[in-house]
Design an enzyme around this catalytic site. Structure first.
Site, PDB file in Angstrom:
ATOM      1  N   TYR A  57       0.852  -1.190   0.000  1.00 34.85           N
ATOM      2  CA  TYR A  57       0.000   0.000   0.000  1.00 34.85           C
ATOM      3  C   TYR A  57       0.888   1.240   0.000  1.00 34.85           C
ATOM      4  O   TYR A  57       1.465   1.619   1.022  1.00 34.85           O
ATOM      5  CB  TYR A  57      -0.925   0.023   1.221  1.00 34.85           C
ATOM      6  N   GLN A 176      -7.764 -13.974   5.761  1.00 35.25           N
ATOM      7  CA  GLN A 176      -8.321 -12.708   5.278  1.00 35.25           C
ATOM      8  C   GLN A 176      -8.759 -12.876   3.827  1.00 35.25           C
ATOM      9  O   GLN A 176      -7.970 -13.287   2.975  1.00 35.25           O
ATOM     10  CB  GLN A 176      -7.303 -11.565   5.372  1.00 35.25           C
ATOM     11  N   GLY A 205     -12.856  -5.406   2.076  1.00 36.51           N
ATOM     12  CA  GLY A 205     -13.869  -4.998   1.114  1.00 36.51           C
ATOM     13  C   GLY A 205     -15.274  -5.131   1.671  1.00 36.51           C
ATOM     14  O   GLY A 205     -16.218  -5.413   0.928  1.00 36.51           O
ATOM     15  N   CYS A 208     -17.564  -3.331  -0.186  1.00 37.17           N
ATOM     16  CA  CYS A 208     -17.419  -3.588  -1.619  1.00 37.17           C
ATOM     17  C   CYS A 208     -16.938  -2.345  -2.362  1.00 37.17           C
ATOM     18  O   CYS A 208     -17.578  -1.853  -3.291  1.00 37.17           O
ATOM     19  CB  CYS A 208     -18.725  -4.109  -2.222  1.00 37.17           C
ATOM     20  N   ALA A 282     -10.893   4.100   5.690  1.00 34.43           N
ATOM     21  CA  ALA A 282     -11.170   5.523   5.942  1.00 34.43           C
ATOM     22  C   ALA A 282      -9.918   6.337   5.666  1.00 34.43           C
ATOM     23  O   ALA A 282      -8.800   5.882   5.937  1.00 34.43           O
ATOM     24  CB  ALA A 282     -11.634   5.740   7.379  1.00 34.43           C
TER      25      ALA A 282
END
Length: 330
Positions: A57, A176, A205, A208, A282
């Protein structure tokens, strides 16, 4: 707030975790570091004590931001840090799977440094590597646990067959997988495996990719390299089917619980399996406020069956999350 033991050895965590794939400029475009730090530091105020990240990430940036937020906020004893391994990238930021022992050992050390911690609470193999025997990968994870660098072991995006092979060498504490009202593939494989082996499930997700937030419209556009540009769910005519389902689910949530579809979607994940954790993405502190609406109520079997009927009636051409899988090394 609801909690569970993440590893059957006393590692307590909340049943909602903060997923930081949106922090670090990966998947959804750029990010504001200061605001991201405030978001992470706000998580415990809403009962969130699990922070889930990964080296890929932002190619290290997300882990660095998490490390800064936790250290500068004096939060280390309040949160469980979860990250991943077994993906590599080149100078052009092309991602591929690499679950060799050498790669996993290097990533673990890099993650410890970026996260500014002496132990990772949960390390997960991000994707299985078809070029490496699952048992070799498991051996590397077990060694890290024996050396005290990680507390719990997880795998992500594994099949039951791969989980079985991994388990021959090391205990799988956490699986996961993508799991939400629109992506229920694991109901037939990974979820029964987790139930049979008393493993925890981290559902990523859970909304989604924003579809279940209740805030999307048919004319929504996704700029730049936003992941949703490659997701078939966000292409017509499927997009219209999913939005119609969201509208019907919103009405169901309001009529029966005085809640919104977002609340319903997270509650659904939690009530499908008592050892599940829903990951909540978030980028801003105020995006965590809705977490407070998830606690204190439940969906019974009848409600979950009605929800399934609503989804199946509107989404006549469903598609899974397969598009997200990174390639194997050449």
């Amino acid at each position: 707030m609801e909690t569970l033991d993440l590893d059957n050895r006393g590692l307590q965590t909340s049943r909602i975790g903060l997923g930081t794939w949106a922090i670090g400029g990966w998947m959804w475009g750029g990010t504001d570091e200061a605001e991201s730090i405030r978001t992470i530091q706000s998580a415990p105020d809403h009962g969130i004590t699990l922070i889930d990240t990964a080296p890929v990430y932002g190619f290290g940036r997300s882990e660095e931001i998490v490390g800064k937020a936790v250290k500068h906020g004096g939060m280390r004893d309040q949160v469980a840090l979860a990250t991943k391994c077994a993906l590599e990238w080149d100078a052009k930021e092309r991602v591929a799977r690499n679950a060799t022992k050498q790669r996993i050992f290097k990533e673990a050390d890099d993650s410890l440094r970026r996260l500014q911690t002496d132990v990772i609470d949960l390390l997960q193999v991000h994707w299985p590597d078809p070029n490496v025997d699952v048992r070799e990968t498991a051996e590397a994870m077990a060694r890290l646990q024996q050396d005290g660098k990680i507390r719990a072991i997880g795998v992500s995006n594994f099949t039951p067959e791969q989980l079985d092979a991994f388990s021959e060498v090391a205990t799988v504490d956490v699986a996961q997988n993508p799991y939400n009202l629109f992506e229920r593939q694991i109901d037939d494989d990974v979820l029964p495996w987790a139930q049979a082996h008393d493993a925890r499930l981290l559902a990523y997700g859970a909304l989604c990719r924003g579809l279940l937030s209740g805030r999307m419209h048919a004319d929504r556009e996704f700029p730049g390299d936003d992941l949703r540009n490659n997701d078939p769910k966000f292409q017509q005519p499927r997009f219209g089917q999913y939005l119609a389902a969201v509208d019907a689910l919103e009405q169901f949530a309001q009529d029966n619980y005085g809640k919104h579809v977002l609340d319903l979607a997270i509650r659904w994940v939690l009530d499908q399996y008592p050892h599940s954790v829903a990951l909540w993405g978030a980028r801003k502190p105020d995006q965590l406020e809705a977490v407070d609406n998830v606690w204190g109520w439940q969906l019974d079997d009848s409600a979950r069956e009605q929800i399934k009927e609503i989804v199946d009636a509107h989404v006549t051409d469903p598609v899974g999350p397969e598009f997200m899988a990174p390639p194997a090394r050449a």
